[in-house]
Design an enzyme around this catalytic site. Structure first.
Site, mmCIF file in Angstrom:
data_model
loop_
_atom_site.group_PDB
_atom_site.id
_atom_site.type_symbol
_atom_site.label_atom_id
_atom_site.label_comp_id
_atom_site.label_asym_id
_atom_site.label_seq_id
_atom_site.Cartn_x
_atom_site.Cartn_y
_atom_site.Cartn_z
ATOM 1 N N CYS A 144 53.205 -18.225 -7.819
ATOM 2 C CA CYS A 144 54.125 -18.744 -8.769
ATOM 3 C C CYS A 144 53.541 -19.330 -9.718
ATOM 4 O O CYS A 144 52.804 -20.172 -9.708
ATOM 5 C CB CYS A 144 55.196 -19.809 -8.139
ATOM 6 S SG CYS A 144 56.235 -20.832 -8.943
ATOM 7 N N CYS B 272 54.799 -23.038 -11.126
ATOM 8 C CA CYS B 272 54.663 -24.242 -10.456
ATOM 9 C C CYS B 272 54.157 -24.041 -8.952
ATOM 10 O O CYS B 272 53.050 -23.434 -8.764
ATOM 11 C CB CYS B 272 55.761 -25.393 -10.187
ATOM 12 S SG CYS B 272 57.458 -24.253 -9.914
ATOM 13 N N SER B 273 55.147 -24.132 -7.935
ATOM 14 C CA SER B 273 54.699 -23.660 -6.502
ATOM 15 C C SER B 273 55.809 -23.018 -5.651
ATOM 16 O O SER B 273 55.961 -23.441 -4.504
ATOM 17 C CB SER B 273 53.985 -24.712 -5.921
ATOM 18 O OG SER B 273 55.105 -25.993 -5.755
ATOM 19 N N CYS B 274 56.870 -22.402 -6.368
ATOM 20 C CA CYS B 274 58.126 -22.002 -5.694
ATOM 21 C C CYS B 274 57.272 -20.939 -4.470
ATOM 22 O O CYS B 274 56.646 -20.156 -4.770
ATOM 23 C CB CYS B 274 58.598 -20.832 -6.801
ATOM 24 S SG CYS B 274 59.670 -22.030 -7.811
#
Length: 228
Positions: A117, A120-122
């Site tokens: 991702c 961000c941090s999906c």
């Protein structure tokens, strides 16, 4: 034989800029009535309870059941319900975010998939649990899309030059999971045995399952994680 471990006193880490932003947004959302503090607590408990073993079992079942594999690859969102995961209501008491579509990416002898991702941090938490720390670092997010083979090599994964590496960038609407190829030496294994060798790193795409390695060992860390 007994072993004594000494531990340094725990020190409070400084609050990061992102933690301050998350706290401010959370308090504002609660103040505006978007969700309650109790809703947030229940979601946090649910998120922390999830593990990658759901994804491991989905892969193991796919290796044994061609019909299930076909359904999973064609519509991962709907087929997840067969293992108790409803992407519309994953927590069982309200969706934690907007609707997300779940894709399962099949590795082949000529194609290797890996997920990231970049924003961000999906991450597909309903089937893989919380993402590892390195998945959220700028180092991994920035470098994987530019030099995927180099980053994979830092995890110990060296792919032949004729294998295409496909990097899939997760986002608000899409979550991905890798379906690795079944390794040799697992003929006659049952679902439990197969699931045990499908590690979290395999499901992200930075490792391959091995018949001689079980999922319980410490995950590999990228050797170049501090590079910029």
């Amino acid at each position: 034989m007994s072993t004594t471990h000494s531990h340094a006193p725990l020190e409070e880490s400084p609050t990061s800029e992102f933690e301050i932003l998350e706290l401010a947004l959370r308090e504002l959302a609660i103040e505006k009535g978007l969700f309650s503090a109790e809703d947030h607590r229940r979601f946090a408990e649910w998120a922390e309870s999830r593990t990658y073993t759901v994804g491991s079992r989905m892969v193991a079942r796919s290796w044994l059941d061609p019909a299930f594999k076909e359904r999973l690859l064609s519509n991962g969102t709907e087929t997840s319900k067969e293992v108790g995961v409803d992407w519309l209501q994953p927590t069982g008491h309200g969706t934690p975010s907007d609707y997300t579509y779940f894709y399962v990416l099949e590795n082949t002898p000529k194609v290797h998939n890996v997920i990231v991702c970049t924003l961000c941090s999906c991450y597909p938490r309903p089937v893989l649990g919380m993402s590892p720390d390195w998945y959220r670092t700028p180092n991994y997010r920035r470098r994987l899309v530019r030099w995927p083979r180099q980053v994979l090599a830092e995890f110990g994964l060296h792919l032949p030059s004729d294998v295409e590496v496909r990097v899939h960038d997760s986002n608000q609407k899409s979550r991905f999971m890798v379906m690795p190829m079944r390794p040799e030496g697992t003929e006659g294994w049952n679902e439990d045995q197969l699931a045990a060798i499908v590690t979290r790193d395999c499901l992200i795409g930075v490792a391959l399952p091995r018949a001689d390695v079980a999922a319980g060992q410490v995950p590999t860390q990228p050797k170049g994680r501090n590079k910029r």
